[in-house]
Each structure stands twice: as C-alpha cells, then as structure tokens.
Enzyme design. Sequence first.
Site, short mmCIF file in Angstrom:
data_model
loop_
_atom_site.label_atom_id
_atom_site.label_comp_id
_atom_site.label_asym_id
_atom_site.label_seq_id
_atom_site.Cartn_x
_atom_site.Cartn_y
_atom_site.Cartn_z
N SER A 291 10.42 6.74 15.48
CA SER A 291 9.17 6.34 16.14
C SER A 291 9.48 6.09 17.61
CB SER A 291 8.62 5.07 15.47
OG SER A 291 8.24 5.33 14.14
N LEU A 292 9.22 7.08 18.44
CA LEU A 292 9.63 7.02 19.84
C LEU A 292 8.54 6.41 20.73
CD1 LEU A 292 11.93 7.76 21.78
CD2 LEU A 292 10.83 10.00 22.07
N HIS A 293 7.45 7.15 20.93
CA HIS A 293 6.21 6.66 21.54
C HIS A 293 6.25 6.38 23.04
CE1 HIS A 293 5.05 6.51 17.42
NE2 HIS A 293 5.80 5.47 17.14
N CYS B 134 5.06 -3.73 16.54
CA CYS B 134 4.70 -2.67 17.47
C CYS B 134 3.24 -2.84 17.86
CB CYS B 134 4.95 -1.30 16.84
SG CYS B 134 6.69 -0.99 16.44
N ASN C 99 -4.80 5.97 15.80
CA ASN C 99 -5.80 5.58 14.80
C ASN C 99 -6.27 4.17 15.08
OD1 ASN C 99 -5.69 7.97 13.02
ND2 ASN C 99 -3.57 7.33 12.71
N GLU D 37 0.83 -1.19 0.00
CA GLU D 37 0.00 0.00 0.00
C GLU D 37 0.87 1.26 0.00
OE1 GLU D 37 -4.20 -1.39 1.93
OE2 GLU D 37 -2.73 -0.58 3.33
N CYS E 228 -1.85 6.94 9.85
CA CYS E 228 -0.61 6.42 10.42
C CYS E 228 -0.86 5.14 11.22
CB CYS E 228 0.00 7.48 11.33
SG CYS E 228 1.56 6.99 12.08
N CYS F 172 0.34 -0.77 16.20
CA CYS F 172 0.41 -0.57 14.75
C CYS F 172 -0.25 -1.72 13.99
CB CYS F 172 1.87 -0.42 14.32
SG CYS F 172 2.10 -0.16 12.56
N GLY G 200 6.69 -1.50 6.72
CA GLY G 200 8.04 -1.99 6.90
C GLY G 200 8.97 -1.03 7.64
N GLU G 201 10.13 -1.55 8.01
CA GLU G 201 11.20 -0.79 8.66
C GLU G 201 12.28 -0.51 7.62
OE1 GLU G 201 13.90 1.12 10.20
OE2 GLU G 201 12.38 0.71 11.74
#
Length: 414
Positions: free
Chosen positions: A265-267, A151, A342, A127, A385, A154, A211-212
């Site tokens: 991407s901390l979070h 994650c 989301n 996508e 996201c 996600c 993906g990373e």
Amino acid sequence: MAISYNHSMSACQKIKTDQAMVRDRLKQSQSLIGLSHDEMVQALRSIGVPEHQTRMRVRQLWHWFYVRGVSSFDEMFNISKPMREMLKDNFSIAYPEIVEEQISKDGTYKWLLRFPARGAGKPVEIETVYIPGEGRGTLCVSSQVGCTLTCSFCYTGTQKLVRNLTAEEILLQLLFARNRLGDFPGKDKPDHSSLSEERRKITNIVMMGMGEPLYNFEAVKKALLIASDGDGLSLSKRRITLSTSGVVPEIIRAGEEIGVMLAVSLHAVCDSLRDVLVPINKKYPLSMLMEACRNYPGLSNAKRITFEYVMLKDVNDSLDDAKKLIKLLKGIPAKINLIPFNPWPGSHYECSDWEQIERFADVINRAGYASPIRMPRGRDILAACGNLKSTSERLRKSERLQLESMMGDDLSSI
C-alpha cells in the site's frame, strides 16, 4: 439494489438457545482447523488415538476439512463411529456465525462473521468480501479485528484494534466462503446466486481485509501455508497475495517463509505526504520500504510486486506525482494498481476526476509499467477497498444516508 440478509435477527428463539449451548461447548474444546499436520498428530495422541493410526487419521481429517469442506465429524463416513464420537467429544469444527450477508448489485458478497470467544474475551466480528470476476473469483480476507495503522483515507483504520485473528479464524473465512458459494464437492450454491457451476468460485485470495497481515505474521503464515498445501485447499501461491502497508522487517521474512505474491500500500511518492496518508511511514520511510521490495525473495517479471495507489483529488494525483512514482519504482518488477478513492462518512478526501486518473495511468503505462485502474466493487454495501469495518461499530442511520448521498453520482456511472 443491494440485498441484505440479517441472519441473527431472523433465527427463532429455540435455534438461538441451541446455538448458545453449542458455542459454550466449543469454548471448551480445541479446534482442529488451523493446526499443522504435526500439531494435529499431537492433538490426536493426546486423546488416546493409537500411535500407529495417527498419521492415517490426520490424512483423513485433512481431506475432510480442506478437500470436502465438511463442518461435522458425522459426515466423515470413512472414519469409524467410535472414532467419530471420540473426535466429537474432544474437538470442534467451529464455523463462524453469519451475522449479516449483503450482496451488491454488481455481484460482490460481503459477510459479517462472528467468531466465538475461545478464551479471548467476548466474541469478535469481522468482515470478509467475495468479488466475482471474469474467469476468476477473489476472496478478500481479514487478519485482525480492527487495525492499528490509522491510514487517513481508510475506513477500517477508524476502528481500533481489538485483537489478532488466529490461523483458524483466517482459514475459516476461506472455508466458510467456499461452503457458502457451493465451492466444495457436493455443496449447493445459494439460491440467489448467479455464479457459474462450471468453475471454481474462489480462485484467488488477497490478504487485504481488515488489519495489517504482517503485524499478525505467525497466524497469517500458518493459515496461508495450509491454504496452499497440495493435499488440501491447494491454492497456488501465485494466486495468494499478501498486502502490507510497509512493515519492513517482516517483508523479506514473508518472502522466505510464506512465498506468496506481495502487494504494498504505497499511495504517495514522498515521505512528507506518506507520513500523513500511511503513518507507519514515519517508522519505515520510503527508502527502507523500497530497499525491502528490491530484495523480496523470488522477485522477477513473473513474480512482480503490486503497488496500490489510491487516487485522491489534488493530493497525490498530479502528472508530476506519476513521474516521481516511476522514478521511485525504478528497477523493481512491478504493477501499479490505481484505486479510485471510495468515500466513507467522515472522510476528508475526494476521488480524483476520472479523466485525471486516466492521464495518470497513461504516464505510467508509457514508462512500461502495467497500471490497471481498479473498478470499484461493492461500493453500495461498503465492501470496496478501504471500506471494511466490523459492524460492532455499525453505521448510524444518518451516516448511511450521508454515504448514499456521497456515492450516488459515482454509483450511477459504474
């Protein structure tokens, strides 16, 4: 209302047969998309292009691929017909097939694209998302089919990794989108598009799709260096952002060898929570990650690192968390993007209350950091996201109804 076009279902049988024949041929021929200048020279030499012509032919092909956006050798009118036939017999320009196109009520596009197998097993689907904005347009590009990072907040992380994308497949997402949006010279924009004719549609790329990226370093590096090449697509490296969940050994290398903007991407502000939200933290804890960020090549107030922080109700959204975040980032030129969570089917988190997000942002702003709240885009088509997931694992009807129910109130307030 979101608009959805299912291209594979509407094609007639003859077109499907013709496409299958073309795909069979493409499996056997090398693509020139994604090759460096030197690799393209070698490819032309291998089919007998005279040595004294190879550099000139590469310049011509580069222009047609990356400036004009052509998808057929027949369109390259300044190349002789015999040479075009030689190129057609040996190489391909294999744009992905559109499986589905969805257009959100906010103008966001999401495409489900299918790439041919090319010896890598069955065809794969990924996508890609286009987000129009005031004076800019951002393309969210995938680097892998699926993801290994799992994650917990996600949706993409629920799809197992199938394989890395090639440099060609990464670049083709950009070429496809620019063609589809009428963003190359002489290309028409879609009939249903409300996009402006007066400016470039895609001004920014973010490697924030499936993906990373740093687990597919070489292909991502190659694709982004071609995308930023001044003789082709010519995107400024200041307008390309590579996002990582924290693959520490590759962060410095990315700055040295690719030189684009960095997002992390901390979070979470402590290892115990980040171990749960972003499990790669168990391998590369916050102390290692922050050290790598402080040493990122070219880091300055003009080249800040963006830290992504998803807002999860009663998980990481307290004002104490905000204060700890400021302390964690001390000395790093940074911007903190606050991302309202989301929802997706099966998720166990809730989005923080809007008032709490604003209070959190205010604490960070008072400390001197920019902390924009990212307005969700494309939620109604699962383009927001953390929502990307290839439709090889499509939502069941019950899951889609569940999602619509979960998002109903949120969507009405956007």
